[in-house]
Design an enzyme around this catalytic site. Structure first.
Site, PDB file in Angstrom:
ATOM      1  N   LYS A   1       2.261   0.755   6.419  1.00 39.29           N
ATOM      2  CA  LYS A   1       2.148   2.058   7.067  1.00 39.29           C
ATOM      3  C   LYS A   1       0.729   2.598   6.882  1.00 39.29           C
ATOM      4  CE  LYS A   1       2.691   6.824   6.813  1.00 39.29           C
ATOM      5  NZ  LYS A   1       1.734   7.644   6.085  1.00 39.29           N
TER       6      LYS A   1
ATOM      7  N   ASP B   1       1.420  -1.715  -4.723  1.00 38.02           N
ATOM      8  CA  ASP B   1       0.115  -1.070  -4.626  1.00 38.02           C
ATOM      9  C   ASP B   1      -0.722  -1.493  -5.829  1.00 38.02           C
ATOM     10  OD1 ASP B   1      -2.021   0.787  -3.922  1.00 38.02           O
ATOM     11  OD2 ASP B   1      -0.510   1.919  -2.824  1.00 38.02           O
TER      12      ASP B   1
ATOM     13  N   MET C   1      -3.227  -6.802  -2.507  1.00 42.33           N
ATOM     14  CA  MET C   1      -2.685  -7.317  -1.250  1.00 42.33           C
ATOM     15  C   MET C   1      -3.619  -8.301  -0.561  1.00 42.33           C
ATOM     16  SD  MET C   1      -3.087  -3.951   1.163  1.00 42.33           S
ATOM     17  CE  MET C   1      -4.671  -3.097   1.329  1.00 42.33           C
TER      18      MET C   1
ATOM     19  N   HIS D   1      -5.818   0.094   9.223  1.00 36.86           N
ATOM     20  CA  HIS D   1      -6.966   0.803   9.821  1.00 36.86           C
ATOM     21  C   HIS D   1      -8.028   1.134   8.776  1.00 36.86           C
ATOM     22  CE1 HIS D   1      -5.783   5.306   9.072  1.00 36.86           C
ATOM     23  NE2 HIS D   1      -5.497   4.562   8.035  1.00 36.86           N
TER      24      HIS D   1
ATOM     25  N   GLY E   1       0.831  -1.197   0.000  1.00 35.65           N
ATOM     26  CA  GLY E   1       0.000   0.000   0.000  1.00 35.65           C
ATOM     27  C   GLY E   1       0.865   1.246   0.000  1.00 35.65           C
TER      28      GLY E   1
END
Length: 359
Positions: free
Chosen positions: A255, A221, A242, A259, A198
């Site tokens: 990173k 990504d 992913m 979330h 990402g």
């Protein structure tokens, strides 16, 4: 009601009023970014009076000049600017920048001005109007309730949203990776390869590759994100999903990725990361930079403010993305379910922590 009860009720009422109008802080901040006030004061080179500020605002309508001091008053109260006494005989105070002002300067490498613009754009504020309706329907997020599609479906359809989002996230990444390399360099020692999952356009991956020339770094990504980006030296770009596969490496970096996702999707991502780091030499690991929610009602005012920011991020993740911020117990459950054996948490990044997870 006796006098004591009346006073308590009036304080409680003021608390409610404060939260009713809390959005005004955000919108005043956005206005300051729209007008470029931080840059104007910075370029002035010394404390700037409101008269000088008004004169320096090229698009200000003359009838609105008398209200600039009111905007600056709330921004000073919020800590984005400060006032300084000028030399004897000058009646006006001068406005100066604060530490927070640096993040509003549009050309500063750590600027969050693009994120102020995008996160307070009507596209991302409209879902909050429908939060109550979302709790009563079957939509995955209030963003879907507002726009009929997910954020991930929408963001690449609107350059007005995705361009400043990418710039803002790159600015955040510069600060985070600078702190990591400066204070937590051991995270990367002993590694020969690393995949930044990402990693967007490669701000973090390039910084790591430059700081550790022996380390083969891969920015991973979505194909549409990395399309056209050129490999250089020990940095390369790979497109993929992913949720389905992560390139093999000694370490995988996530990173501020997890979330954005619910527990089921996080579990899929972590399982792919475990496969990626388990095929190499002993010592493979997953490095997560993310929030670990704290619960400490007796904390200092500064710590309580940090906790409040974490909770606000949790609500933002829920409304826009269907993600969440997690307490340590929730992280531990995810790691165990994904097949990892151990983890450490180091809270060195303000409201975020470095979590190292081992197979």
């Amino acid at each position: 009601m006796d006098k004591v009860n009346v006073n308590e009720l009036l304080r409680a009422q003021a608390h409610v009023w404060n939260h009713i109008f809390n959005f005004i802080n955000s919108m005043s901040l956005k206005c300051a970014v729209d007008l470029g006030i931080a840059d104007i004061i910075q370029n002035h080179g010394k404390p700037m009076t409101v008269t000088e500020l008004v004169a320096a605002l090229p698009t200000l309508h003359p009838t609105k000049a008398c209200n600039i001091y009111r905007l600056m008053r709330i921004l000073v109260h919020s800590g984005f600017f400060a006032q300084q006494k000028l030399s004897h005989g000058v009646q006006e105070d001068g406005y100066v920048l604060t530490d927070a002002s640096r993040f509003l300067l549009k050309d500063d490498p750590f600027s969050l001005a693009p994120l102020v613009e995008v996160l307070l754009d009507p596209m991302l504020t409209k879902p909050w109007d429908l939060l109550g309706a979302w709790f009563e329907n079957n939509d995955p997020t209030p963003f879907v309730t507002a726009h009929g599609k997910t954020f991930w479906d929408n963001d690449f359809c609107d350059p007005k949203l995705v361009d400043p989002l990418n710039k803002g996230m790159a600015s955040d990444s510069r600060l985070v990776i600078a702190a990591l390399i400066d204070s937590y360099k051991g995270t990367f020692e002993g590694l020969n390869s690393l995949v930044d999952v990402g990693g967007n356009t490669g701000t973090v991956g390039k910084a790591i590759a430059d700081a550790f020339p022996h380390l083969e770094c891969t920015v991973f990504d979505r194909p549409q994100v990395v399309a056209g980006l050129q490999d250089s030296g020990n940095l390369k770009y790979v497109g993929g999903n992913m949720l389905e596969e992560v390139p093999a490496a000694d370490a995988v970096l996530l990173k501020w990725v997890l979330h954005d996702w619910n527990d089921d999707d996080c579990l899929k991502i972590l399982k792919q990361c475990k496969v990626a780091v388990s095929g190499g030499k002993e010592g493979g690991k997953v490095i997560i930079v993310d929030i670990v929610l704290e619960r400490n009602e007796k904390a200092s005012d500064e710590a309580l403010n940090l906790m409040e920011t974490q909770l606000l991020f949790d609500m933002a993740a829920m409304v826009a993305l269907g993600g969440k911020q997690r307490e340590e117990e929730e992280w531990a459950k995810l790691f165990s379910s994904a097949g990892f054996n151990n983890y450490t948490i180091t809270p060195i990044l303000g409201m975020r922590s470095v979590i190292e997870v081992y197979p």
